[in-house]
Design a protein around this motif. Structure first.
Motif, PDB file in Angstrom:
ATOM      1  N   LEU A 131       0.878  -1.184   0.000  1.00 59.18           N
ATOM      2  CA  LEU A 131       0.000   0.000   0.000  1.00 59.18           C
ATOM      3  C   LEU A 131       0.909   1.225   0.000  1.00 59.18           C
ATOM      4  O   LEU A 131       1.851   1.287   0.797  1.00 59.18           O
ATOM      5  CB  LEU A 131      -0.898   0.022   1.239  1.00 59.18           C
ATOM      6  CG  LEU A 131      -1.661   1.342   1.482  1.00 59.18           C
ATOM      7  CD1 LEU A 131      -2.714   1.588   0.401  1.00 59.18           C
ATOM      8  CD2 LEU A 131      -2.321   1.342   2.866  1.00 59.18           C
ATOM      9  N   GLU A 132       0.618   2.171  -0.879  1.00 61.64           N
ATOM     10  CA  GLU A 132       1.367   3.420  -0.833  1.00 61.64           C
ATOM     11  C   GLU A 132       0.392   4.582  -0.792  1.00 61.64           C
ATOM     12  O   GLU A 132      -0.327   4.836  -1.751  1.00 61.64           O
ATOM     13  CB  GLU A 132       2.305   3.539  -2.032  1.00 61.64           C
ATOM     14  CG  GLU A 132       3.241   4.723  -1.870  1.00 61.64           C
ATOM     15  CD  GLU A 132       4.321   4.763  -2.936  1.00 61.64           C
ATOM     16  OE1 GLU A 132       4.930   3.713  -3.221  1.00 61.64           O
ATOM     17  OE2 GLU A 132       4.541   5.855  -3.482  1.00 61.64           O
ATOM     18  N   THR A 133       0.372   5.251   0.337  1.00 69.76           N
ATOM     19  CA  THR A 133      -0.423   6.463   0.456  1.00 69.76           C
ATOM     20  C   THR A 133       0.506   7.635   0.189  1.00 69.76           C
ATOM     21  O   THR A 133       1.730   7.487   0.173  1.00 69.76           O
ATOM     22  CB  THR A 133      -1.017   6.584   1.869  1.00 69.76           C
ATOM     23  OG1 THR A 133       0.048   6.612   2.822  1.00 69.76           O
ATOM     24  CG2 THR A 133      -1.916   5.393   2.178  1.00 69.76           C
ATOM     25  N   SER A 134      -0.062   8.808  -0.027  1.00 65.68           N
ATOM     26  CA  SER A 134       0.804   9.951  -0.314  1.00 65.68           C
ATOM     27  C   SER A 134       1.400  10.497   0.980  1.00 65.68           C
ATOM     28  O   SER A 134       0.964  10.141   2.079  1.00 65.68           O
ATOM     29  CB  SER A 134       0.026  11.030  -1.056  1.00 65.68           C
ATOM     30  OG  SER A 134      -0.832  11.686  -0.175  1.00 65.68           O
ATOM     31  N   GLY A 135       2.390  11.348   0.830  1.00 68.35           N
ATOM     32  CA  GLY A 135       3.041  11.924   1.999  1.00 68.35           C
ATOM     33  C   GLY A 135       2.155  12.906   2.742  1.00 68.35           C
ATOM     34  O   GLY A 135       2.418  13.244   3.894  1.00 68.35           O
TER      35      GLY A 135
END
Lengths: 493, 493
Positions: A48-52
């Motif tokens: 999973l990659e969420t934004s910063g």
């Protein structure tokens, strides 16, 4: 206002508390994260990659810095939407758990349940920078959302051990210590600690490693003098209230079974406490079934974990080998990862209980440990440098480099001013180049190329006798078609 | 103020203009970036990772949004340092070039020169979000700092072609078009365009693809009516001023040699223009020597590139295959990468000329292109799911999963409530599990395990006859020690 015709030049500086990573610093971290990700993936965890960037309200305030509840994050307000009121407050994420809780709530109808996910990436803390403390750093997390079973905790703990080993930490060089917040809560209940005293008691309990059992006993009751002679006020518990807390702190036995028995006694009649002990017993049994002995994972009541949001099992991975600190004293390397169960984080959004548990690896600390053990920290292999004797022959040089690359050999052409050949060799040295390729107009006319072994050359320059020099020439002239095989032979020797 | 006893729940929402990436969206991008990084590394480029945060003054203002010079970045002011005046303004980087210029200036005495570096990571733009436009996205750059040689530009261009091919774009599906800002400047000089007219002229030149040569001629001179009948005012050049600009725009010949001859005519007597044409000729010769034909890289005067900081060669990689747009019309996929020479960016900091050139790949667009070509976009392989028939048998289930993982097979234990077995199979389906493992108390007593081929099961359920059903059983009972080999055989078929 005075006219400022010549604006001052911008400073070429990394912002305070931030840093830059070069070459192997980047690639070694990446290689380590790749190995850890492979372990997470093998256990069925999805990326999973969420934004910063998150909204401040979604992030919540879970940083341990209780003294400055509004500090700790980098935040800013969005421009107002025309006709739509003031803009949202946005902030850089300070960990990977808060964004996961947001995702688990936002996509609760679409995600599998339980949802296992891993995430790795930078997080930001608006803290006072210090030596070795940076305001952007990497975390590498794995969490299971939607399972209340201690099997989920046990799986995460076992996976952490595998991840450490995959990263390059040998068995015997690490220990995962496991505790349970419910046990601690049960002990406080058994000790009749009032709710408004709990935080104070926890603060003193956390000093156990430093002041020992008698020190904590004094701090819980009437107070004590510290090393400087100053009197530290106590929490004011009665001796019989301090007793169960001390029993808890010293509950670690020769093995998990004895520790569990001691903890059972320490929680007295507390229901929550008994539940915590039962969870620890189940986790211990599962870990044993998965083949993790107590020299890799052990129940240890001294593990507390700072973050306020934990609700059940908590754990911490320590590296047990010794290093020298700044003052040359031996000390254990210490903690590189930790985690636990946080059953309330998703509920913030939805109002419904969603149990969750997870681990976070401190990437930079683990990488530092690998460097200590010689598992990382080597300079990256430099490229073969194709020197340029004459600007007009650039096309030939590029063709030679292309040929080397086609054979899988890292290669580059010198692109500085070719007039001073010494500068080219200095450049090759700075690049850590193992081999230099040289072809002037004369060599080109004869269909040959000079190949210089810079590693051997450095050795010979340092120590070799004239005979050795002659026997092992560091520079050879070979026919142009033999370029790739000659370079490869030098790289392999 | 009214007392607000029950605070409203935070919204579980990604901030506007940001998005989350799940599973294969993350791993496919990573795999693509890994392949590109390998190409950059092979060419002698070193990794560099700067943090997401820079000082506003270091970033400078190079975003194309000239209408809102203070917009475009996410910025905030640091808290004031006690006794030290107001805090620095910090911002999230909007590209990877500005941080490189800062690094090149900051470490100019330590870095090799020329310095080749690559960088990949997120950048942020504070822009109005739109469909498919996000405020955080990835870039993947390679740059050479410290070489003024067109060989540096040619190398970057050739490397871009290799990187596209390594990412999965076949030869013939892309074209890199190369131009030179100096040529354009030379044309403006030849056309006696005043400095205050230059920006207007460039704006019209950029419409060439849309309105054609005659359209641009009208826009450069007296103006024209657009499709809606509205009159668009012209820049006001004389016809003989517009002529060299039109000659430039239509200079593309059947091959590079003819294009270069046409450009040479278009720049007239301009020294800068002639220099630009010579640079393009040198680049064309080098690319040819490196084996890149004109069907992969070609000189094309129509390439302008928006960013203001380019000073020499500029280039753009386009994907030439057709896709269907939102309205079902065929169109070319378009640009996925671009770059050029920017000789003034480092000078901002140091006052000294430091030539530089580089490329930036639009990661999300390139990934979208790979999905169009079927090179990406497949669902990630789901894990083998070990079902749980009975909570008491969790340890056995975990042991089976551990055994599968030890054999390199992605596996997980079902961690939801085990009571409803149907839910477990639904879960396995949602996870895309190829195989489910089932062992109840009865099977455990008999020393066997059920292994269910979910892929085959789905096929059979859809179409098979009773005979096929019997001949190819989707579920088999095997001795417990045969678990791993049975699962592997199912995964391989």
């Amino acid at each position: 206002m005075a006219k400022d015709t010549k604006p001052r030049r911008p400073r070429a500086e990394t912002p305070k508390g931030f840093r830059d990573y070069f070459g192997a610093e980047v690639t070694e971290r990446k290689a380590m994260l790749d190995r850890i990700a492979a372990i997470y993936d093998l256990h069925g965890f999805d990326a999973l990659e969420t934004s910063g960037v998150e909204t401040v309200e979604a992030l919540g305030k879970f940083l341990p810095d209780v003294d400055r509840p509004n500090a700790g994050v980098f935040a800013w307000q969005e421009e107002a939407v025309p006709g739509g009121g003031s803009g949202d407050w946005l902030a850089l994420r300070y960990d990977l758990t808060a964004p996961l809780a947001r995702v688990a709530a936002q996509y609760r109808n679409d995600l599998p349940s339980p949802y296992r996910r891993y995430a790795m990436g930078p997080v930001w803390r608006n803290e006072k920078p210090g030596p070795g403390r940076f305001r952007q750093f990497y975390q590498c997390d794995a969490d299971t959302v939607g399972s209340a079973s201690p099997a989920a905790d046990a799986e995460i703990i076992a996976m952490l051990a595998s991840a450490l080993e995959a990263a390059g930490i040998a068995r015997g060089d690490y220990l995962v210590r496991v505790n349970d917040r419910k046990v601690l809560n049960g002990v406080l209940e058994a000790a009749r600690v009032r709710e408004d005293q709990a935080a104070d008691v926890l603060r003193q309990v956390d000093k156990f490693d430093k002041v020992g059992a008698e020190g904590v006993r004094a701090l819980l009751t009437a107070g004590r003098k510290d090393d400087s002679g100053a009197f530290i006020e106590g929490v004011g518990l009665a001796e019989d209230q301090a007793a169960p807390v001390l029993a808890f702190l010293t509950a670690k036995g020769a093995d998990n079974a004895r520790t569990l028995a001691n903890l059972g006694a320490a929680v007295g009649g507390s229901v929550a406490g008994a539940e915590g002990v039962a969870e620890l017993a189940e986790i211990a049994a599962l870990l044993s079934a998965m083949g993790l002995d107590e020299d890799r994972v052990v129940i240890d009541p001294a593990v507390v974990r700072g973050l306020g949001y934990y609700t059940g099992p908590v754990f911490e991975a320590e590296l047990t080998f010794e290093i020298l600190d700044d003052k040359g004293r031996k000390r254990q390397f210490g903690s590189v990862a930790g985690g636990g169960r946080y059953d309330d984080l998703v509920e913030r959004f939805t109002g419904q209980k969603v149990p969750a548990t997870g681990v976070s690896i401190g990437v930079d600390r683990l990488l530092a440990a690998l460097r200590e053990k010689g598992q990382a920290g080597r300079a990256a292999a430099g490229p073969v440098v194709v020197t340029v004797m004459d600007r007009d022959r650039m096309a030939d040089c590029q063709a030679m480099a292309a040929e080397l690359r086609a054979a899988g050999i890292r290669a580059e052409v010198y692109l500085g001013n070719p007039r001073n050949f010494g500068n080219q060799l200095k450049y090759a040295d700075r690049r850590g180049a193992p081999v230099a390729v040289i072809q002037g107009t004369d060599e080109a006319a004869r269909g040959v190329v000079q190949v210089k072994d810079l590693v051997l050359g450095a050795q010979i320059a340092g120590q070799a006798s004239v005979e050795e020099w002659k026997a092992r020439p560091a520079q050879v002239e070979v026919p142009r078609p033999a370029l790739v095989e000659t370079v490869r032979a030098m790289l392999d020797r």
